[in-house]
Design a protein around this motif. Structure first.
Motif, PDB file in Angstrom:
ATOM      1  N   ARG A  57       0.832  -1.190   0.000  1.00 44.94           N
ATOM      2  CA  ARG A  57       0.000   0.000   0.000  1.00 44.94           C
ATOM      3  C   ARG A  57       0.872   1.247   0.000  1.00 44.94           C
ATOM      4  N   VAL A  58       0.312   2.294  -0.514  1.00 41.08           N
ATOM      5  CA  VAL A  58       0.953   3.593  -0.450  1.00 41.08           C
ATOM      6  C   VAL A  58       0.400   4.292   0.789  1.00 41.08           C
ATOM      7  N   ALA A  59       1.270   4.842   1.599  1.00 35.53           N
ATOM      8  CA  ALA A  59       0.831   5.596   2.774  1.00 35.53           C
ATOM      9  C   ALA A  59       0.578   7.032   2.347  1.00 35.53           C
ATOM     10  N   ILE A  60      -0.642   7.484   2.537  1.00 33.18           N
ATOM     11  CA  ILE A  60      -1.030   8.835   2.133  1.00 33.18           C
ATOM     12  C   ILE A  60      -1.161   9.706   3.376  1.00 33.18           C
ATOM     13  N   ASN A  61      -0.573  10.880   3.326  1.00 31.47           N
ATOM     14  CA  ASN A  61      -0.669  11.829   4.420  1.00 31.47           C
ATOM     15  C   ASN A  61      -1.950  12.640   4.218  1.00 31.47           C
ATOM     16  N   ALA A  62      -2.982  12.311   4.983  1.00 33.89           N
ATOM     17  CA  ALA A  62      -4.292  12.955   4.829  1.00 33.89           C
ATOM     18  C   ALA A  62      -4.212  14.466   5.056  1.00 33.89           C
ATOM     19  N   LYS A  63      -3.406  14.899   5.999  1.00 35.50           N
ATOM     20  CA  LYS A  63      -3.290  16.340   6.281  1.00 35.50           C
ATOM     21  C   LYS A  63      -2.727  17.095   5.078  1.00 35.50           C
ATOM     22  N   LYS A  64      -1.784  16.484   4.374  1.00 39.24           N
ATOM     23  CA  LYS A  64      -1.198  17.131   3.192  1.00 39.24           C
ATOM     24  C   LYS A  64      -2.233  17.276   2.080  1.00 39.24           C
ATOM     25  N   LEU A  65      -3.273  16.449   2.119  1.00 39.02           N
ATOM     26  CA  LEU A  65      -4.358  16.549   1.136  1.00 39.02           C
ATOM     27  C   LEU A  65      -5.496  17.439   1.623  1.00 39.02           C
ATOM     28  N   GLY A  66      -5.303  18.036   2.815  1.00 44.83           N
ATOM     29  CA  GLY A  66      -6.294  18.972   3.327  1.00 44.83           C
ATOM     30  C   GLY A  66      -7.317  18.366   4.267  1.00 44.83           C
ATOM     31  N   TYR A  67      -7.138  17.109   4.647  1.00 46.14           N
ATOM     32  CA  TYR A  67      -8.064  16.483   5.598  1.00 46.14           C
ATOM     33  C   TYR A  67      -7.514  16.699   7.006  1.00 46.14           C
ATOM     34  N   ASP A  68      -7.976  17.774   7.634  1.00 45.53           N
ATOM     35  CA  ASP A  68      -7.434  18.193   8.922  1.00 45.53           C
ATOM     36  C   ASP A  68      -8.180  17.633  10.124  1.00 45.53           C
ATOM     37  N   VAL A  69      -9.370  17.078   9.915  1.00 51.90           N
ATOM     38  CA  VAL A  69     -10.159  16.593  11.040  1.00 51.90           C
ATOM     39  C   VAL A  69     -10.310  15.071  10.942  1.00 51.90           C
ATOM     40  N   CYS A  70      -9.817  14.403  11.965  1.00 56.12           N
ATOM     41  CA  CYS A  70      -9.986  12.962  12.102  1.00 56.12           C
ATOM     42  C   CYS A  70     -10.886  12.736  13.304  1.00 56.12           C
ATOM     43  N   CYS A  71     -11.910  11.939  13.117  1.00 56.38           N
ATOM     44  CA  CYS A  71     -12.776  11.658  14.260  1.00 56.38           C
ATOM     45  C   CYS A  71     -13.253  10.214  14.206  1.00 56.38           C
ATOM     46  N   PHE A  72     -13.760   9.774  15.319  1.00 60.86           N
ATOM     47  CA  PHE A  72     -14.315   8.438  15.455  1.00 60.86           C
ATOM     48  C   PHE A  72     -15.769   8.601  15.858  1.00 60.86           C
TER      49      PHE A  72
END
Length: 153
Positions: A57-72
């Motif tokens: 798999r390729v590890a993608i940095n979500a923050k670098k793509l603009g996804y700043d909020v991670c929640c559960f």
């Protein structure tokens, strides 16, 4: 799929090296493990057949793509029979990146990535909470992810 494949120390070395860098050439890995590249190839193929290695798999940095909020989000279903359809509906939402069928306080526990709090609110109100089978939700916002690793062999 091969059942009951027992990994040995060489397999562990291979898995650790591939976990650190899945693109490492077999020749380099073989040199580091003091075996032939053919041995590495055979071992990797056996672990793939056994289902231990499921792919790369390729590890993608979500923050670098603009996804700043991670929640559960803990999801309570109206009825357990609603689980399969609810999972299909959640899977269709691009913001939902993981889902778990759980015991305890929630029927389903999902990981959601959004670009902002406004995006999270819109996802909750307009997408997740519109699923009829969902009785209630509880959202936990992640402030940081200090530990993120795969299981080590």
């Amino acid at each position: 799929m091969q059942e009951n494949y027992e990994i040995d120390n060489l397999d562990k070395q291979i898995l650790q090296a591939l976990t650190a860098n899945a693109r490492i050439p077999y020749a380099e890995l073989a040199k580091n493990c003091s075996v032939s590249a053919g041995t590495i190839h055979v071992r990797v193929e056996k672990m793939k057949q056994a289902g231990i290695i499921e792919g790369t798999r390729v590890a993608i940095n979500a923050k670098k793509l603009g996804y700043d909020v991670c929640c559960f989000i803990g999801v309570n279903l109206t009825s357990a029979k609603d689980y399969p359809d609810t999972i299909k509906r959640l899977e269709a939402l691009e913001e939902v990146v993981e889902a778990y069928y759980t015991t305890g306080n929630y029927s389903i526990f999902v990981k959601v990535m959004t670009r902002s709090i406004d995006h999270l609110q819109a996802t909750l109100i307009n997408k997740i909470q519109t699923i009829d089978a969902i009785q209630s939700t509880e959202t936990l916002i992640s402030l940081q992810n200090p530990i993120n690793r795969d299981v080590l062999p």
